[in-house]
Write a protein that holds these residues in place. Structure first.
Motif, PDB file in Angstrom:
ATOM      1  N   GLU A  35       0.842  -1.217   0.000  1.00 21.78           N
ATOM      2  CA  GLU A  35       0.000   0.000   0.000  1.00 21.78           C
ATOM      3  C   GLU A  35       0.868   1.255   0.000  1.00 21.78           C
ATOM      4  O   GLU A  35       0.567   2.228  -0.698  1.00 21.78           O
ATOM      5  N   ARG A  39       0.922   4.175  -2.788  1.00 19.50           N
ATOM      6  CA  ARG A  39       0.780   5.602  -2.445  1.00 19.50           C
ATOM      7  C   ARG A  39       1.972   6.402  -2.947  1.00 19.50           C
ATOM      8  O   ARG A  39       1.831   7.537  -3.406  1.00 19.50           O
ATOM      9  N   GLU A  49      -5.549  11.323  -3.059  1.00 14.57           N
ATOM     10  CA  GLU A  49      -6.360  10.181  -2.621  1.00 14.57           C
ATOM     11  C   GLU A  49      -7.811  10.593  -2.407  1.00 14.57           C
ATOM     12  O   GLU A  49      -8.097  11.692  -1.934  1.00 14.57           O
ATOM     13  N   ARG A  51     -11.386   8.830  -0.645  1.00 18.34           N
ATOM     14  CA  ARG A  51     -11.947   7.706   0.113  1.00 18.34           C
ATOM     15  C   ARG A  51     -13.450   7.860   0.117  1.00 18.34           C
ATOM     16  O   ARG A  51     -13.970   8.856   0.611  1.00 18.34           O
ATOM     17  N   THR A  52     -14.121   6.890  -0.446  1.00 18.03           N
ATOM     18  CA  THR A  52     -15.587   6.927  -0.488  1.00 18.03           C
ATOM     19  C   THR A  52     -16.122   5.794   0.390  1.00 18.03           C
ATOM     20  O   THR A  52     -15.385   4.865   0.714  1.00 18.03           O
ATOM     21  N   VAL A  92     -15.071   0.822  -7.573  1.00 18.23           N
ATOM     22  CA  VAL A  92     -14.979   2.158  -6.988  1.00 18.23           C
ATOM     23  C   VAL A  92     -15.172   3.291  -8.013  1.00 18.23           C
ATOM     24  O   VAL A  92     -15.287   4.440  -7.646  1.00 18.23           O
ATOM     25  N   TYR A 116      -7.506   5.625  -5.274  1.00 12.26           N
ATOM     26  CA  TYR A 116      -8.144   5.030  -4.096  1.00 12.26           C
ATOM     27  C   TYR A 116      -7.490   3.693  -3.811  1.00 12.26           C
ATOM     28  O   TYR A 116      -6.884   3.082  -4.684  1.00 12.26           O
ATOM     29  N   GLY A 118      -8.875   0.236  -1.340  1.00 11.17           N
ATOM     30  CA  GLY A 118      -9.840  -0.211  -0.341  1.00 11.17           C
ATOM     31  C   GLY A 118     -10.564  -1.471  -0.753  1.00 11.17           C
ATOM     32  O   GLY A 118     -10.404  -1.960  -1.872  1.00 11.17           O
ATOM     33  N   HIS A 135      -9.553  -6.470  -2.488  1.00 10.64           N
ATOM     34  CA  HIS A 135      -9.087  -5.090  -2.346  1.00 10.64           C
ATOM     35  C   HIS A 135      -8.627  -4.546  -3.690  1.00 10.64           C
ATOM     36  O   HIS A 135      -7.913  -5.225  -4.418  1.00 10.64           O
ATOM     37  N   PHE A 137      -6.937  -1.131  -5.789  1.00 10.54           N
ATOM     38  CA  PHE A 137      -6.461   0.245  -5.865  1.00 10.54           C
ATOM     39  C   PHE A 137      -6.686   0.680  -7.301  1.00 10.54           C
ATOM     40  O   PHE A 137      -6.757  -0.146  -8.210  1.00 10.54           O
TER      41      PHE A 137
END
Ligand code: AMP
Length: 435
Positions: A35, A39, A49, A51-52, A92, A116, A118, A135, A137
């Motif tokens: 991760e 990033r 970034e 985040r929803t 996402v 993102y 998650g 998961h 990204f």
């Protein structure tokens, strides 16, 4: 009876383990490392970034992913509570577009470059590389139809795998053109398949009616053989679309990103436009797709926007990425090891140790200690298990002399270090011999 995790989900533990399917589940430190790498790549490419929520309105997913897709037809974890229909997000992109429109992110000015990481949820048949909670990204570059955004999206995607040392990937690309030319293609495609109607599987026949392009996704060999000479999208797209595609290819060449053209690579829905791509790893077997994406210039309108928001993005699976890391024999850094373990002998020493541990931690050291009142022997064993660089031994004598017995766990050498120079000693990782 104790409880088990739900089939198709998995725990990420401090240590690696093998799941029922024989797949290695990486430890939490490796997940963090991956991760962090994601990033880091995102930051080099100047992405922000987003985040929803995990929970979204079911209708958003139904429209955003598409009513005719497998996801919406049979893979949503959806439920109703009161008057609201909830879904655990299966991807996402639709949530990001929702957030973009809801918060008017275009008002930030310029192009919005978002990423993102998650969990996502799909009620699929669990198997190696395919989970019910997995998961992702991904990246969404919104507010531009420039070919550089397509090329940059692809470059970001490949940069993540490069940064992690996964090199046996192959990138396939294609263009879907614009929806106004697709009818013509679909007519030609349906005409082409007509003579083979009896040879098509139930699934493909259903797709041919509802979502014809998806027939091209078939994994059945005899259908792939039938499709070998099917009409190609590229022969139907407009000159502008072809020019856009040529620009993307030229930019990928400029960036030294290798690709193969696959004239039959598709995404099934109307709001997908122009460039489409997929990254695969041979080493993954049946679930070979690491990541995929493309341009979706029409999605914002499908989700209620008055204005089009041209955009391009990709989504990548973390579990598949770990499979590729294993296949490539990449070893990732594990958890940070303890700098020092402090063993205490007796009640008074325990109190001193408990207090001093805090001071050492405040000074930035990674400190471990016994919280069970175990024997010195058991504490030394624990120090070994924790892989500490040093062990401090504190008993009555040490308290009286105000000196810790310090054992260098590598050399086995011991020395006395005054309490007041402990931080300095441990931070500078002095050798015990130098005391
Ligand atoms: P998609 O949104 O279906 O294009 O998926 C994007 C990426 O997510 C795929 O290339 C896979 O790496 C990953 N992925 C999709 N579905 C699953 C799943 N059920 N389990 C694990 N990874 C998945």
């Amino acid at each position: 009876m104790t409880f088990q995790n739900i089939k198709g989900t998995f725990d990420i533990l401090p240590d690696a383990y093998t799941d029922e399917g024989g797949t290695r589940v990486a430890p939490s430190a490796e997940w963090r490392y991956v991760e962090d790498t994601v990033r880091d790549v995102m930051s080099r490419y100047n992405l922000d970034e987003i985040r929803t929520p995990i929970l979204e309105p079911t209708e958003l997913v139904a429209r955003g992913v598409g009513e005719s897709t497998d996801i919406v037809q049979k893979e949503m974890f959806a439920f109703k509570r009161g008057d609201t229909n909830y879904v655990l997000r299966p991807e996402v992109t639709a949530p990001v577009v929702r957030a973009f429109l809801q918060h008017h992110l275009e008002q930030r000015g310029g192009v919005q470059k978002l990423f993102y990481i998650g969990p996502c949820f799909r009620a699929e048949q669990p198997q190696k590389g395919r989970y019910r909670q997995f998961h992702q990204f991904g990246v969404e570059i919104m507010g531009t139809d420039d070919a550089r955004a397509d090329a940059e999206t692809i470059a970001i995607m490949t940069a993540v795998y490069d940064a992690l040392g996964i090199s046996d990937t192959s990138l396939r690309i294609n263009t879907l053109g614009r929806p106004d030319r697709r009818e013509e293609y679909i007519d030609a495609f349906q005409d082409y398949l007509e003579p083979y109607a009896d040879e098509l599987s139930e699934t493909s026949r259903r797709r041919l009616e509802r979502n014809p392009l998806r027939v091209l996704d078939t994994k059945l060999e005899h259908e792939q053989a039938i499709l070998q000479d099917a009409p190609k999208l590229i022969d139907f797209v407009s000159d502008e679309s072809r020019a856009h595609y040529d620009r993307v290819k030229g930019l990928l060449a400029d960036l030294d990103v290798p690709y193969e053209e696959d004239p039959y690579l598709v995404r099934g829905l109307d709001y997908y436009t122009e460039t489409t791509f997929e990254l695969e790893s041979e080493a993954l077997g049946a679930q070979s797709a690491l990541a995929g994406g493309g341009r979706y210039d029409r999605l914002a309108e499908v989700l209620g926007s008055d204005e089009p928001v041209p955009a391009v993005g990709f989504a990548a699976g973390m579990e598949r990425l770990f499979l590729a890391l294993d296949a490539a024999d990449v070893t990732l850094p594990g958890a940070r090891q303890a700098d020092v373990f402090i063993a205490a002998l007796g009640e008074e020493a325990e109190r001193w140790v408990f207090r001093t541990t805090q001071e050492l931690r405040d000074a930035g050291l990674h400190v471990a200690l016994d919280l069970k009142g175990r024997s010195l022997k058991a504490q030394m064993k624990e120090a070994n298990r924790q892989n500490a660089d040093y062990t401090l031994i504190i008993g009555g004598n040490e308290l009286e002399a105000e000196e810790a017995t310090v054992k260098d766990m590598k050399s086995g050498e011991q020395a006395a270090v005054p309490f007041k120079s402990l931080v300095e000693f441990l931070k500078e990782e002095r050798s015990v011999e130098a005391v």
